[in-house]
Design an enzyme around this catalytic site. Structure first.
Site, PDB file in Angstrom:
ATOM      1  N   SER A  74       0.649  -1.856  -0.165  1.00  0.00           N
ATOM      2  CA  SER A  74       0.172  -0.069  -0.622  1.00  0.00           C
ATOM      3  C   SER A  74       0.793   1.177   0.070  1.00  0.00           C
ATOM      4  O   SER A  74       0.403   2.088  -0.713  1.00  0.00           O
ATOM      5  CB  SER A  74      -0.738   0.463   0.708  1.00  0.00           C
ATOM      6  OG  SER A  74      -2.164  -1.082   1.235  1.00  0.00           O
ATOM      7  N   LYS A 120      -8.837  -5.422  11.419  1.00  0.00           N
ATOM      8  CA  LYS A 120     -10.207  -4.984  10.415  1.00  0.00           C
ATOM      9  C   LYS A 120     -11.505  -4.992  11.142  1.00  0.00           C
ATOM     10  O   LYS A 120     -12.608  -4.166  11.144  1.00  0.00           O
ATOM     11  CB  LYS A 120     -10.448  -5.816   9.188  1.00  0.00           C
ATOM     12  CG  LYS A 120      -9.264  -5.181   8.217  1.00  0.00           C
ATOM     13  CD  LYS A 120     -10.088  -6.229   7.136  1.00  0.00           C
ATOM     14  CE  LYS A 120      -9.110  -6.140   5.965  1.00  0.00           C
ATOM     15  NZ  LYS A 120      -9.300  -6.124   4.522  1.00  0.00           N
ATOM     16  N   ASN A 169     -11.994  -1.447   6.413  1.00  0.00           N
ATOM     17  CA  ASN A 169     -10.528  -1.970   6.018  1.00  0.00           C
ATOM     18  C   ASN A 169      -9.635   0.053   5.295  1.00  0.00           C
ATOM     19  O   ASN A 169      -9.234   0.214   5.231  1.00  0.00           O
ATOM     20  CB  ASN A 169     -10.332  -2.077   4.443  1.00  0.00           C
ATOM     21  CG  ASN A 169     -10.926  -1.585   3.294  1.00  0.00           C
ATOM     22  OD1 ASN A 169     -11.950  -0.515   3.425  1.00  0.00           O
ATOM     23  ND2 ASN A 169     -10.284  -1.779   2.416  1.00  0.00           N
ATOM     24  N   ASP A 195     -13.122  -3.638   0.253  1.00  0.00           N
ATOM     25  CA  ASP A 195     -12.909  -4.705  -0.566  1.00  0.00           C
ATOM     26  C   ASP A 195     -13.812  -4.964  -1.299  1.00  0.00           C
ATOM     27  O   ASP A 195     -13.061  -5.204  -2.879  1.00  0.00           O
ATOM     28  CB  ASP A 195     -12.446  -5.776   0.423  1.00  0.00           C
ATOM     29  CG  ASP A 195     -10.862  -5.226   1.491  1.00  0.00           C
ATOM     30  OD1 ASP A 195     -10.735  -5.089   0.684  1.00  0.00           O
ATOM     31  OD2 ASP A 195     -11.302  -6.122   2.524  1.00  0.00           O
ATOM     32  N   GLY A 200     -14.797 -20.238   1.320  1.00  0.00           N
ATOM     33  CA  GLY A 200     -14.638 -19.671   2.536  1.00  0.00           C
ATOM     34  C   GLY A 200     -15.698 -18.519   2.947  1.00  0.00           C
ATOM     35  O   GLY A 200     -16.455 -18.098   2.471  1.00  0.00           O
ATOM     36  N   ALA A 201     -16.011 -18.213   4.931  1.00  0.00           N
ATOM     37  CA  ALA A 201     -16.691 -17.651   5.201  1.00  0.00           C
ATOM     38  C   ALA A 201     -16.082 -16.581   5.646  1.00  0.00           C
ATOM     39  O   ALA A 201     -16.862 -16.367   6.813  1.00  0.00           O
ATOM     40  CB  ALA A 201     -17.486 -18.693   5.394  1.00  0.00           C
ATOM     41  N   GLY A 212     -13.428 -12.548   6.251  1.00  0.00           N
ATOM     42  CA  GLY A 212     -13.441 -11.303   6.042  1.00  0.00           C
ATOM     43  C   GLY A 212     -13.856 -11.096   4.916  1.00  0.00           C
ATOM     44  O   GLY A 212     -14.337 -10.783   4.552  1.00  0.00           O
ATOM     45  N   ALA A 213     -13.051 -11.884   4.296  1.00  0.00           N
ATOM     46  CA  ALA A 213     -12.767 -11.192   2.866  1.00  0.00           C
ATOM     47  C   ALA A 213     -13.948 -12.106   1.948  1.00  0.00           C
ATOM     48  O   ALA A 213     -14.684 -11.365   0.794  1.00  0.00           O
ATOM     49  CB  ALA A 213     -11.455 -11.726   1.752  1.00  0.00           C
ATOM     50  N   GLY A 222      -5.216 -11.813  -6.672  1.00  0.00           N
ATOM     51  CA  GLY A 222      -5.221 -11.323  -5.947  1.00  0.00           C
ATOM     52  C   GLY A 222      -4.847  -9.276  -6.163  1.00  0.00           C
ATOM     53  O   GLY A 222      -5.225  -8.329  -5.703  1.00  0.00           O
TER      54      GLY A 222
HETATM   55  P1  NAP Z   1     -10.093 -14.373   7.321  1.00  0.00           P
HETATM   56  O1  NAP Z   1     -11.219 -13.748   8.045  1.00  0.00           O
HETATM   57  O2  NAP Z   1      -9.130 -15.731   8.168  1.00  0.00           O
HETATM   58  O3  NAP Z   1     -11.005 -16.665   6.659  1.00  0.00           O
HETATM   59  C1  NAP Z   1      -9.601 -17.313   6.494  1.00  0.00           C
HETATM   60  C2  NAP Z   1     -11.088 -18.491   5.573  1.00  0.00           C
HETATM   61  O4  NAP Z   1      -9.605 -19.293   5.756  1.00  0.00           O
HETATM   62  C3  NAP Z   1     -11.850 -18.886   6.717  1.00  0.00           C
HETATM   63  O5  NAP Z   1     -12.813 -19.120   5.360  1.00  0.00           O
HETATM   64  C4  NAP Z   1     -11.148 -20.144   6.956  1.00  0.00           C
HETATM   65  O6  NAP Z   1     -12.314 -21.203   7.316  1.00  0.00           O
HETATM   66  C5  NAP Z   1     -10.180 -21.094   5.941  1.00  0.00           C
HETATM   67  N1  NAP Z   1      -9.243 -21.151   6.060  1.00  0.00           N
HETATM   68  C6  NAP Z   1      -8.407 -20.807   7.406  1.00  0.00           C
HETATM   69  N2  NAP Z   1      -7.565 -22.047   6.721  1.00  0.00           N
HETATM   70  C7  NAP Z   1      -8.070 -23.139   6.748  1.00  0.00           C
HETATM   71  C8  NAP Z   1      -7.312 -24.587   6.156  1.00  0.00           C
HETATM   72  N3  NAP Z   1      -6.508 -25.752   6.540  1.00  0.00           N
HETATM   73  N4  NAP Z   1      -8.381 -25.433   5.681  1.00  0.00           N
HETATM   74  C9  NAP Z   1      -9.939 -24.646   5.265  1.00  0.00           C
HETATM   75  N5  NAP Z   1     -10.242 -23.434   4.878  1.00  0.00           N
HETATM   76  C10 NAP Z   1      -8.772 -22.676   6.281  1.00  0.00           C
HETATM   77  O7  NAP Z   1      -9.078 -14.585   6.625  1.00  0.00           O
HETATM   78  P2  NAP Z   1      -9.107 -13.216   5.200  1.00  0.00           P
HETATM   79  O8  NAP Z   1      -9.456 -11.559   5.885  1.00  0.00           O
HETATM   80  O9  NAP Z   1     -10.841 -13.411   4.874  1.00  0.00           O
HETATM   81  O10 NAP Z   1      -8.475 -13.123   4.120  1.00  0.00           O
HETATM   82  C11 NAP Z   1      -8.632 -14.252   3.781  1.00  0.00           C
HETATM   83  C12 NAP Z   1      -7.477 -14.834   2.384  1.00  0.00           C
HETATM   84  O11 NAP Z   1      -8.278 -13.219   1.206  1.00  0.00           O
HETATM   85  C13 NAP Z   1      -6.187 -14.350   2.699  1.00  0.00           C
HETATM   86  O12 NAP Z   1      -5.232 -15.383   2.261  1.00  0.00           O
HETATM   87  C14 NAP Z   1      -5.764 -12.770   2.612  1.00  0.00           C
HETATM   88  O13 NAP Z   1      -4.427 -12.634   1.972  1.00  0.00           O
HETATM   89  C15 NAP Z   1      -7.216 -12.784   1.516  1.00  0.00           C
HETATM   90  N6  NAP Z   1      -6.866 -10.998   1.156  1.00  0.00           N
HETATM   91  C16 NAP Z   1      -6.773 -10.335  -0.465  1.00  0.00           C
HETATM   92  C17 NAP Z   1      -7.512  -9.260  -0.669  1.00  0.00           C
HETATM   93  C18 NAP Z   1      -7.037  -8.956  -2.002  1.00  0.00           C
HETATM   94  O14 NAP Z   1      -7.404  -7.550  -2.010  1.00  0.00           O
HETATM   95  N7  NAP Z   1      -6.063  -9.258  -2.499  1.00  0.00           N
HETATM   96  C19 NAP Z   1      -7.934  -8.609   0.410  1.00  0.00           C
HETATM   97  C20 NAP Z   1      -8.657  -9.351   2.021  1.00  0.00           C
HETATM   98  C21 NAP Z   1      -8.437 -11.040   2.009  1.00  0.00           C
HETATM   99  P3  NAP Z   1     -12.919 -21.566   8.594  1.00  0.00           P
HETATM  100  O15 NAP Z   1     -14.303 -20.990   8.581  1.00  0.00           O
HETATM  101  O16 NAP Z   1     -13.262 -23.195   8.815  1.00  0.00           O
HETATM  102  O17 NAP Z   1     -12.223 -21.307   9.801  1.00  0.00           O
END
Ligand code: NAP
Length: 370
Positions: A42, A92, A113, A129, A161-162, A164-165, A327
């Site tokens: 950023s 966040k 964010n 986002d 996934g479920a 934050g993102a 991403g």
């Molecule tokens: P988060 O809130 O921690 O959510 C993590 C997600 O991954 C949950 O759905 C979780 O499932 C799942 N997960 C974690 N470990 C796992 C495993 N071993 N097996 C299966 N599922 C697993 O994270 P977030 O903030 O949403 O971010 C998710 C990804 O998006 C990250 O890689 C982040 O860098 C990326 N992101 C990118 C942007 C962009 O602008 N490109 C913006 C935001 C985020 P459970 O619910 O079962 O734990």
């Protein structure tokens, strides 16, 4: 210098050193997170945009522990030169309790964010986002004639996934699908079902499933989005000293990464960890490749992860003939939205350049600064 005292208060809350340009800049913006000074793109993106538009401002990374978040926000509130700030992992959600106002979209997602500091010090939270994700798909990006997809109308989207993102993506995408359905899959199936129920309450079509139902639902998707951390590069240190990684896994199949304790440095940790997880990685990869091949040709594979540039999910998508996107596009689009619509809006209005052309220029500048 008038900035000095206010900046000293900010410096006292954070773990990294403020860069010297902060003292002389007329205005300041920032990203607050666990350790953005170590990895965040950023500052490069925003500082390039400030330079391109001739705005006398500097964008700084602020590394802050959750226990110091409240005092940092108070110091930012008191600092008149602050335009606002972005928020990244892991703050966040936690940041919301320190804000004066929350935009309805951010409230629905349950995460912020982007925060604008109004001239009276009030702090208003937004979430760009989901908007950044949708723009990166539906709007032609700099240097391209066409968007990644022409429309989301009547498209079935599989969202992996479920967290934050995923929530940010889900709320923005659901309303655009019309006859299409949002299928949300998550390791913890209850979170997928709860998110689907929220979406359905808003009048859109959604379904929550567990990872064990992926084989049934994935072949119906025309867009597959990875919003899990599966595939994220690098090793992660756990609080008990053990290390683990999600890098060699695909979100199209279950992953159970076993942590290991290693004493011989990063190389040794990686070797030991791979040995311990070899069978599980192979099973995940075989199932993922098979499922990718069962998804209709033409379905786009979109990974929110940008490091590594090509995750296993994207590799399996590419190898089975699907268009892929990582991403980076979402990050740049969410940053450009935060810049024009929120944090720098008053500056752009004062200069008489709060226009679509400026937005395109910011987007292009940010892409080039990556
Ligand atoms: P988060 O809130 O921690 O959510 C993590 C997600 O991954 C949950 O759905 C979780 O499932 C799942 N997960 C974690 N470990 C796992 C495993 N071993 N097996 C299966 N599922 C697993 O994270 P977030 O903030 O949403 O971010 C998710 C990804 O998006 C990250 O890689 C982040 O860098 C990326 N992101 C990118 C942007 C962009 O602008 N490109 C913006 C935001 C985020 P459970 O619910 O079962 O734990």
């Amino acid at each position: 210098m008038p900035n000095n005292e206010k900046l000293a208060a900010i410096q006292a809350c954070i773990e990294n050193r403020l860069a010297p340009p902060a003292i002389t800049a007329r205005r300041i913006a920032a990203v607050i997170g666990g350790a953005p000074s170590r990895y965040s793109k950023s500052p490069a993106l925003w500082n390039a945009a400030f330079g391109r538009l001739g705005i006398d401002a500097v964008y700084l990374p602020l590394d802050v522990a959750e226990t110091r978040l409240g005092v940092l926000i108070a110091a930012i509130r008191a600092c008149e030169v602050m335009l606002g700030f972005n928020v990244t992992v892991p703050h966040k959600q936690a940041v919301m309790e320190y804000l004066d106002e929350l935009d309805a979209g951010a409230a629905r997602v349950g995460a912020v964010n982007t925060v604008v500091r109004a001239s009276d010090g009030r702090l208003i939270g937004y979430n760009t986002d989901g908007g950044g994700f949708v723009d990166s798909l539906l709007k032609p990006q700099p240097g391209r004639d066409q968007s990644v997809v022409a429309t989301l109308q009547d498209v079935n989207v599989l969202l992996l996934g479920a967290g934050g993102a995923a929530r940010a993506v889900a709320f923005h995408v659901a309303g655009l699908l019309h006859g299409g359905e949002l299928i949300i899959s998550n390791r913890t199936a209850g979170r997928a079902r709860a998110l689907a129920a929220e979406i359905k309450n808003g009048g859109c079509k959604a379904r929550g499933i567990g990872e064990d139902e992926l084989a049934l639902w994935a072949p119906r998707a025309q867009l597959v989005v990875n919003a899990t951390t599966k595939g994220q590069g690098g090793m992660r240190q756990l609080p008990d000293g053990a290390v683990t990684s999600l890098e060699p896994y695909s979100p199209l199949a279950p992953a159970c990464a076993l942590p290991v304790v290693a004493h011989g440095g990063d190389q040794d940790a990686w070797r030991l960890w791979l040995e311990a997880n070899q069978a599980g990685i192979a099973a995940n990869n075989i199932a993922s490749r098979k499922l990718a091949a069962a998804i209709p040709p033409g379905a786009v594979f979109y990974d929110l992860i940008y490091y590594p540039e090509e995750t296993l999910f994207l590799r399996h998508g590419r190898e089975t003939g699907h268009p892929t996107i990582n991403g980076k596009a979402m990050i740049v689009n969410q940053a450009a939205l935060a810049f024009r619509r929120h944090i720098c809006r008053a500056q752009l209005q004062a200069k008489g350049i709060d226009t679509g052309e400026t937005y395109q220029l910011v987007l292009e500048t940010m892409y080039n600064a990556w």
